[in-house]
Design an enzyme around this catalytic site. Sequence first.
Site, PDB file in Angstrom:
ATOM      1  N   CYS A 385       0.832  -1.191   0.000  1.00 18.93           N
ATOM      2  CA  CYS A 385       0.000   0.000   0.000  1.00 18.93           C
ATOM      3  C   CYS A 385       0.877   1.257   0.000  1.00 18.93           C
ATOM      4  O   CYS A 385       1.475   1.566  -1.019  1.00 18.93           O
ATOM      5  CB  CYS A 385      -0.991  -0.049   1.159  1.00 18.93           C
ATOM      6  SG  CYS A 385      -2.459   0.939   0.821  1.00 18.93           S
ATOM      7  N   HIS A 511      -3.662  -5.062   0.484  1.00 21.62           N
ATOM      8  CA  HIS A 511      -3.084  -5.590   1.727  1.00 21.62           C
ATOM      9  C   HIS A 511      -3.193  -7.118   1.743  1.00 21.62           C
ATOM     10  O   HIS A 511      -4.159  -7.661   2.279  1.00 21.62           O
ATOM     11  CB  HIS A 511      -3.821  -5.026   2.940  1.00 21.62           C
ATOM     12  CG  HIS A 511      -3.547  -3.582   3.179  1.00 21.62           C
ATOM     13  ND1 HIS A 511      -2.490  -3.148   3.954  1.00 21.62           N
ATOM     14  CD2 HIS A 511      -4.171  -2.470   2.725  1.00 21.62           C
ATOM     15  CE1 HIS A 511      -2.483  -1.823   3.980  1.00 21.62           C
ATOM     16  NE2 HIS A 511      -3.491  -1.386   3.244  1.00 21.62           N
ATOM     17  N   GLU A 513      -1.741  -9.175   3.521  1.00 20.30           N
ATOM     18  CA  GLU A 513      -1.602  -9.763   4.862  1.00 20.30           C
ATOM     19  C   GLU A 513      -2.936 -10.146   5.477  1.00 20.30           C
ATOM     20  O   GLU A 513      -3.014 -11.051   6.306  1.00 20.30           O
ATOM     21  CB  GLU A 513      -0.841  -8.809   5.799  1.00 20.30           C
ATOM     22  CG  GLU A 513      -1.541  -7.498   6.165  1.00 20.30           C
ATOM     23  CD  GLU A 513      -1.279  -6.368   5.181  1.00 20.30           C
ATOM     24  OE1 GLU A 513      -0.983  -6.658   4.006  1.00 20.30           O
ATOM     25  OE2 GLU A 513      -1.394  -5.190   5.582  1.00 20.30           O
TER      26      GLU A 513
HETATM   27  N1  GLN Z   1      -1.997   6.692   2.697  1.00 19.17           N
HETATM   28  C1  GLN Z   1      -2.055   5.937   1.480  1.00 19.17           C
HETATM   29  C2  GLN Z   1      -3.387   6.087   0.757  1.00 19.17           C
HETATM   30  O1  GLN Z   1      -4.339   6.503   1.352  1.00 19.17           O
HETATM   31  C3  GLN Z   1      -1.766   4.470   1.744  1.00 19.17           C
HETATM   32  C4  GLN Z   1      -2.792   3.821   2.600  1.00 19.17           C
HETATM   33  C5  GLN Z   1      -2.329   2.530   3.206  1.00 19.17           C
HETATM   34  O2  GLN Z   1      -1.138   2.244   3.220  1.00 19.17           O
HETATM   35  N2  GLN Z   1      -3.234   1.734   3.731  1.00 19.17           N
HETATM   36  O3  GLN Z   1      -3.474   5.773  -0.407  1.00 19.17           O
END
Ligand code: GLN
Length: 552
Positions: A385, A511, A513
């Site tokens: 992310c 994600h 995970e």
């Molecule tokens: N802050 C980034 C976004 O909003 C990544 C978000 C995250 O890592 N969950 O795109």
Amino acid sequence: MAYKHTKYIFVTGGVTSSLGKGLTAAALGALLEARGLNVTIVKMDPYINVDPGTMNPFQHGEVFVTDDGAETDLDLGHYERFVSITTTRRNNFTAGQVYEAVINKERRGEYLGGTVQVIPHITNEIKERALAASEGRDVAIIEVGGTVGDIESLPFMEAARQLRFDVGHENAIFVHLTLVPYIAAAGELKTKPTQHSVKSLLEIGIQPDIIVCRTDRPLSNEIKRKISLFCNVPPKRVITAEDQASIYALPIALHDEGLDDQVVEALSIWCRAPNLTPWEEVVQNTARPNDEVEVVIAGKYVDLVESYKSLNEALKHGGLKNRCRVKIEYLDSELLESGDAQARAALERADAILVPGGFGQRGIEGKIEAVRFAREHRTPFFGICLGMQCAVIEYARHVLGLEDAASEEFDKDSKNLVIHLMEAQKVVINKGGTMRLGAYEARLTAGSWVHQAYGERVISERHRHRYEFNNAYREQLYEKGMRATGVNPELDLVEVVEVADHPWFVGVQFHPEYKSRPLKPHPLFAGFIGAALAYRKSRTGQAAPAGGALQA
Ligand code: GLN
């Protein structure tokens, strides 16, 4: 009101928080599933936030995201890791949601003429939600958040008490988790806190059926008899829950103490003895690894492992797949910004580097520095992310030469916003539940590393973000070796990037995970740890480094 065939197990906690109620519920779920039962687990959270999405990870730990896009309690992560369910937004509800629903009904005039009260209106709403989440299951384990005696958990306790009455005592039991501390000065385990917490439960009309005692050493029969005497529970239903070296040893430890036998007996469930072979294998693999690797996680929330719960577990699962212990070192990325020698040494020592998800500007430059180190030193790298976004910024700056490359989240004035706000996010004002959340598909490039890892061309993973890869830079990045190898077909949104000339360099906008399980390690984590192991062996002269990540 009740669904005829479901059996309910309420899990309450006494004495103190952080005793592992979620894990106990999850491990019990694993045991019942291993007996062939169809199990779900629900968490009722007494706080007023509508969901934990707006809480600081320091306060609350990780926000766990479900397939259907709910931001939920991290205990749901334990549930999914121990039981083969895929949870939904129904598996976790908060006082905030309950009150919001009741107040909305009141405004619509659904209680016209009546005074709306905690009992029965709030408690009815709680019961309806608990029943709806349990529908169609053989067993529903319902964890009541908080500790007995908390003011805010009272309506939930009361709803649970009523529910047992509604469905009949033979269809619902209470499992109470307490602490039995060892007082070194006296050389004794003490049962008084347990007695007090059971008394608090009795005051609100709940007699526990089984008491699970968290302790650092086994309870003697004498201690069990004492707890039995004071708490009206037979000694065989006083269960030792001793601290375990690995959380995955918990199902077997609780089974050896007779927990699942007592539960099925108390609920008159006829089922086979559990097949625990898969859990035994996990325990053996954990206890006797062939190798060890060290993964450095460069992030902002370095003080609390809880903030990256699923990530920690997924890395361990990757280790299980490779029969290798994964040593995780958290590195405060801000230290990399100030040129801290120890932080630099940690990167040099690392067998693999991971930059996880996150929000906010603090530590960003250090995260980008960690990516740069991994890319230049050919250390296996995994960006998740925000970590993937950092990887794109790093590549744009140092390989494409776009020195001011940035994300719109941190630097709106940059001329090269390689990461920018998603179109759908431009109109969003409210903070709660408004990100791009939950499961979306990605189509993978044939022959890419991720395609090989998943063995499928179309995958589904969970998301939680507002910003995305800016497609205006896709071609330039491709030309210079960073390739978008996973794309969401509806939005043409880049979900995966890989660097061609590197042993293992993968960034994902989702994600992974959240979906990794000990009995089914996620392919990306298995691959990442495999690459870490290969890198370690190449450095110690044991084997050649892994080949290029990208075959196509
Ligand atoms: N802050 C980034 C976004 O909003 C990544 C978000 C995250 O890592 N969950 O795109």
